[in-house]
Design a protein around this motif. Structure first.
Motif, PDB file in Angstrom:
ATOM      1  N   LEU A   1       0.824  -1.209   0.000  1.00 43.36           N
ATOM      2  CA  LEU A   1       0.000   0.000   0.000  1.00 43.36           C
ATOM      3  C   LEU A   1       0.856   1.256   0.000  1.00 43.36           C
ATOM      4  O   LEU A   1       0.532   2.242  -0.677  1.00 43.36           O
ATOM      5  CB  LEU A   1      -0.933  -0.019   1.215  1.00 43.36           C
ATOM      6  CG  LEU A   1      -2.032  -1.096   1.215  1.00 43.36           C
ATOM      7  CD1 LEU A   1      -2.760  -1.102   2.555  1.00 43.36           C
ATOM      8  CD2 LEU A   1      -3.007  -0.882   0.076  1.00 43.36           C
TER       9      LEU A   1
ATOM     10  N   HIS B   1       0.140   3.013  -3.445  1.00 43.07           N
ATOM     11  CA  HIS B   1      -0.915   3.981  -3.127  1.00 43.07           C
ATOM     12  C   HIS B   1      -0.425   4.902  -2.009  1.00 43.07           C
ATOM     13  O   HIS B   1      -0.922   4.855  -0.878  1.00 43.07           O
ATOM     14  CB  HIS B   1      -2.206   3.267  -2.705  1.00 43.07           C
ATOM     15  CG  HIS B   1      -2.816   2.444  -3.784  1.00 43.07           C
ATOM     16  ND1 HIS B   1      -3.458   2.990  -4.883  1.00 43.07           N
ATOM     17  CD2 HIS B   1      -2.866   1.093  -3.966  1.00 43.07           C
ATOM     18  CE1 HIS B   1      -3.895   2.024  -5.671  1.00 43.07           C
ATOM     19  NE2 HIS B   1      -3.536   0.872  -5.135  1.00 43.07           N
TER      20      HIS B   1
ATOM     21  N   GLU C   1      -1.000   7.888  -1.578  1.00 42.11           N
ATOM     22  CA  GLU C   1      -1.986   8.890  -1.193  1.00 42.11           C
ATOM     23  C   GLU C   1      -2.846   8.445  -0.023  1.00 42.11           C
ATOM     24  O   GLU C   1      -3.537   9.267   0.586  1.00 42.11           O
ATOM     25  CB  GLU C   1      -2.879   9.227  -2.394  1.00 42.11           C
ATOM     26  CG  GLU C   1      -3.811   8.115  -2.853  1.00 42.11           C
ATOM     27  CD  GLU C   1      -3.148   7.138  -3.802  1.00 42.11           C
ATOM     28  OE1 GLU C   1      -3.841   6.273  -4.345  1.00 42.11           O
ATOM     29  OE2 GLU C   1      -1.919   7.265  -3.990  1.00 42.11           O
ATOM     30  N   LEU C   2      -2.830   7.165   0.306  1.00 42.02           N
ATOM     31  CA  LEU C   2      -3.618   6.667   1.430  1.00 42.02           C
ATOM     32  C   LEU C   2      -3.052   7.171   2.748  1.00 42.02           C
ATOM     33  O   LEU C   2      -1.833   7.202   2.949  1.00 42.02           O
ATOM     34  CB  LEU C   2      -3.634   5.133   1.431  1.00 42.02           C
ATOM     35  CG  LEU C   2      -4.376   4.442   0.281  1.00 42.02           C
ATOM     36  CD1 LEU C   2      -4.202   2.938   0.371  1.00 42.02           C
ATOM     37  CD2 LEU C   2      -5.847   4.804   0.298  1.00 42.02           C
ATOM     38  N   THR C   3      -3.924   7.552   3.652  1.00 44.55           N
ATOM     39  CA  THR C   3      -3.495   7.997   4.973  1.00 44.55           C
ATOM     40  C   THR C   3      -3.273   6.789   5.886  1.00 44.55           C
ATOM     41  O   THR C   3      -3.695   5.672   5.590  1.00 44.55           O
ATOM     42  CB  THR C   3      -4.543   8.931   5.580  1.00 44.55           C
ATOM     43  OG1 THR C   3      -5.788   8.215   5.725  1.00 44.55           O
ATOM     44  CG2 THR C   3      -4.768  10.151   4.688  1.00 44.55           C
TER      45      THR C   3
ATOM     46  N   GLN D   1      -6.506   5.150   6.926  1.00 47.12           N
ATOM     47  CA  GLN D   1      -7.110   4.273   5.931  1.00 47.12           C
ATOM     48  C   GLN D   1      -6.398   2.923   5.868  1.00 47.12           C
ATOM     49  O   GLN D   1      -7.039   1.884   5.719  1.00 47.12           O
ATOM     50  CB  GLN D   1      -7.080   4.949   4.560  1.00 47.12           C
ATOM     51  CG  GLN D   1      -8.046   6.123   4.441  1.00 47.12           C
ATOM     52  CD  GLN D   1      -7.929   6.812   3.101  1.00 47.12           C
ATOM     53  OE1 GLN D   1      -6.835   7.078   2.606  1.00 47.12           O
ATOM     54  NE2 GLN D   1      -9.066   7.114   2.496  1.00 47.12           N
ATOM     55  N   ILE D   2      -5.077   2.941   5.983  1.00 48.77           N
ATOM     56  CA  ILE D   2      -4.325   1.681   5.979  1.00 48.77           C
ATOM     57  C   ILE D   2      -4.681   0.852   7.212  1.00 48.77           C
ATOM     58  O   ILE D   2      -4.828  -0.370   7.143  1.00 48.77           O
ATOM     59  CB  ILE D   2      -2.819   1.963   5.904  1.00 48.77           C
ATOM     60  CG1 ILE D   2      -2.472   2.675   4.595  1.00 48.77           C
ATOM     61  CG2 ILE D   2      -2.020   0.675   6.023  1.00 48.77           C
ATOM     62  CD1 ILE D   2      -1.019   3.074   4.476  1.00 48.77           C
TER      63      ILE D   2
ATOM     64  N   LEU E   1     -10.730  -1.658  -0.995  1.00 48.68           N
ATOM     65  CA  LEU E   1      -9.500  -1.000  -1.445  1.00 48.68           C
ATOM     66  C   LEU E   1      -9.790   0.092  -2.462  1.00 48.68           C
ATOM     67  O   LEU E   1      -9.240   1.200  -2.389  1.00 48.68           O
ATOM     68  CB  LEU E   1      -8.549  -2.043  -2.033  1.00 48.68           C
ATOM     69  CG  LEU E   1      -7.215  -1.520  -2.588  1.00 48.68           C
ATOM     70  CD1 LEU E   1      -6.420  -0.818  -1.503  1.00 48.68           C
ATOM     71  CD2 LEU E   1      -6.408  -2.648  -3.198  1.00 48.68           C
TER      72      LEU E   1
ATOM     73  N   ALA F   1     -11.297   3.142  -0.720  1.00 48.34           N
ATOM     74  CA  ALA F   1     -10.294   3.908   0.028  1.00 48.34           C
ATOM     75  C   ALA F   1      -9.405   4.712  -0.907  1.00 48.34           C
ATOM     76  O   ALA F   1      -9.087   5.881  -0.631  1.00 48.34           O
ATOM     77  CB  ALA F   1      -9.459   2.969   0.893  1.00 48.34           C
ATOM     78  N   VAL F   2      -8.982   4.108  -2.036  1.00 46.68           N
ATOM     79  CA  VAL F   2      -8.127   4.819  -2.996  1.00 46.68           C
ATOM     80  C   VAL F   2      -8.875   5.986  -3.623  1.00 46.68           C
ATOM     81  O   VAL F   2      -8.326   7.079  -3.791  1.00 46.68           O
ATOM     82  CB  VAL F   2      -7.627   3.834  -4.069  1.00 46.68           C
ATOM     83  CG1 VAL F   2      -6.914   4.580  -5.191  1.00 46.68           C
ATOM     84  CG2 VAL F   2      -6.680   2.818  -3.449  1.00 46.68           C
TER      85      VAL F   2
ATOM     86  N   LYS G   1     -11.373   7.684  -2.320  1.00 48.93           N
ATOM     87  CA  LYS G   1     -11.543   8.722  -1.305  1.00 48.93           C
ATOM     88  C   LYS G   1     -10.255   9.502  -1.097  1.00 48.93           C
ATOM     89  O   LYS G   1     -10.274  10.738  -0.965  1.00 48.93           O
ATOM     90  CB  LYS G   1     -11.996   8.076   0.003  1.00 48.93           C
ATOM     91  CG  LYS G   1     -12.310   9.068   1.105  1.00 48.93           C
ATOM     92  CD  LYS G   1     -12.815   8.351   2.349  1.00 48.93           C
ATOM     93  CE  LYS G   1     -13.127   9.351   3.462  1.00 48.93           C
ATOM     94  NZ  LYS G   1     -13.619   8.647   4.674  1.00 48.93           N
ATOM     95  N   ALA G   2      -9.113   8.807  -1.075  1.00 48.89           N
ATOM     96  CA  ALA G   2      -7.831   9.486  -0.901  1.00 48.89           C
ATOM     97  C   ALA G   2      -7.504  10.373  -2.096  1.00 48.89           C
ATOM     98  O   ALA G   2      -6.999  11.493  -1.943  1.00 48.89           O
ATOM     99  CB  ALA G   2      -6.722   8.460  -0.685  1.00 48.89           C
TER     100      ALA G   2
END
Length: 271
Positions: free
Chosen positions: A112, A116, A118-120, A123-124, A165, A168-169, A171-172
């Motif tokens: 991740l 990705h 950009e995920l916070t 979120q992870i 997944l 979440a992606v 949204k980020a």
């Protein structure tokens, strides 16, 4: 209000044993397939399940059952609950990960973080059920098992679903887009220079006259550049003096014979 009764298979067992309802009516009321209800009637499905009376627990009325028995096309409806049950709020927290898959979480976190970014962290944590110190340790490569961590897709590992997944992606990415738009508006408000692509986006195209090359110009001269300048005064010509042979060669030495005779006479005088 729920659309199917509590314990639908137990309710279907009771309805099959105690009513004359059709299989379609029981299946529609309990949210089951018609063949599954037929299997319950044949004793092939839900063996060992004790039937639950929906009338005693207030989910169905006798009048509703009698009306449905008279009309096979009628569909049963749940009775209105007499007590308002509060909605159960799910506690927000990290996802529970089975013990057999917990050793795969570092690999999923590394995947991740690589693909990705950009995920916070939140979120992870929600996707794979980890902690923030673990994410930071894997990001800084200070994890105790860093040499053995290999990035792997968390969907393949079974730690989350593809839909979770993707959500979440998305949204980020939307959050990053809003931050960039906010920064651009602040830059415009502060008077910061914008990129060339944005500043020249609304510039009109030059007209045909502007694209025509200018006519050839005549070469510039001194008179055209300095029309008021006065020409320089002519210098006075000096007459060259006349030269004659005697004035030029008057001091030249004589010939060798004359010089010899002159030197002999000088010697005699000295004697």
């Amino acid at each position: 209000m729920a659309k199917i009764p509590l314990m639908p298979k137990a309710t279907a067992v009771w309805l099959v044993d105690n009513t004359a309802l059709t299989f379609e009516q029981i299946a529609a009321f309990c949210g089951l397939h018609v063949l599954e209800v037929k299997g319950i009637a044949d004793g092939d499905v839900a063996t060992g399940i004790k039937g639950m009376d929906p009338v005693s627990n207030g989910q169905l009325t006798r009048e509703e059952i009698e009306r449905a028995q008279k009309d096979p096309s009628y569909r049963l409806a749940l009775a209105e609950p007499k007590i308002d049950m509060p909605e159960v709020q799910r506690r927000q927290g990290p996802r529970y990960t089975p013990v057999s898959r917990r050793q795969d979480r570092p690999d999923a976190i590394a995947w991740l973080l690589r693909y990705h970014p950009e995920l916070t962290d939140a979120q992870i944590i929600k996707l794979v059920g980890t902690t923030k110190p673990t994410i930071q340790a894997i990001r800084d490569r200070t994890h105790w098992n860093s040499p053995n961590i290999t990035p792997k897709d968390p969907v393949t590992l079974g730690l989350c679903s593809q839909g979770e997944l993707d959500a979440a992606v998305q949204k980020a990415a939307e959050k990053v887009r809003r931050e960039q738009e906010k920064a651009r508006r602040e830059a415009e408000k502060a008077g910061t220079l914008l990129p060339t692509e944005e500043t020249q986006a609304g510039t009109p195209a030059p007209e045909l006259d502007e694209l025509t090359p200018p006519a050839e110009e005549t070469p510039a001269t001194a008179e055209s550049l300095f029309p008021n300048a006065q020409p320089p005064a002519p210098a006075d010509e000096e007459e060259e003096p006349a030269y004659d042979v005697e004035s030029v060669f008057g001091n030249t030495p004589a010939s060798e014979e004359e010089s010899g005779e002159a030197s002999g006479e000088d010697d005699e005088e000295k004697r």
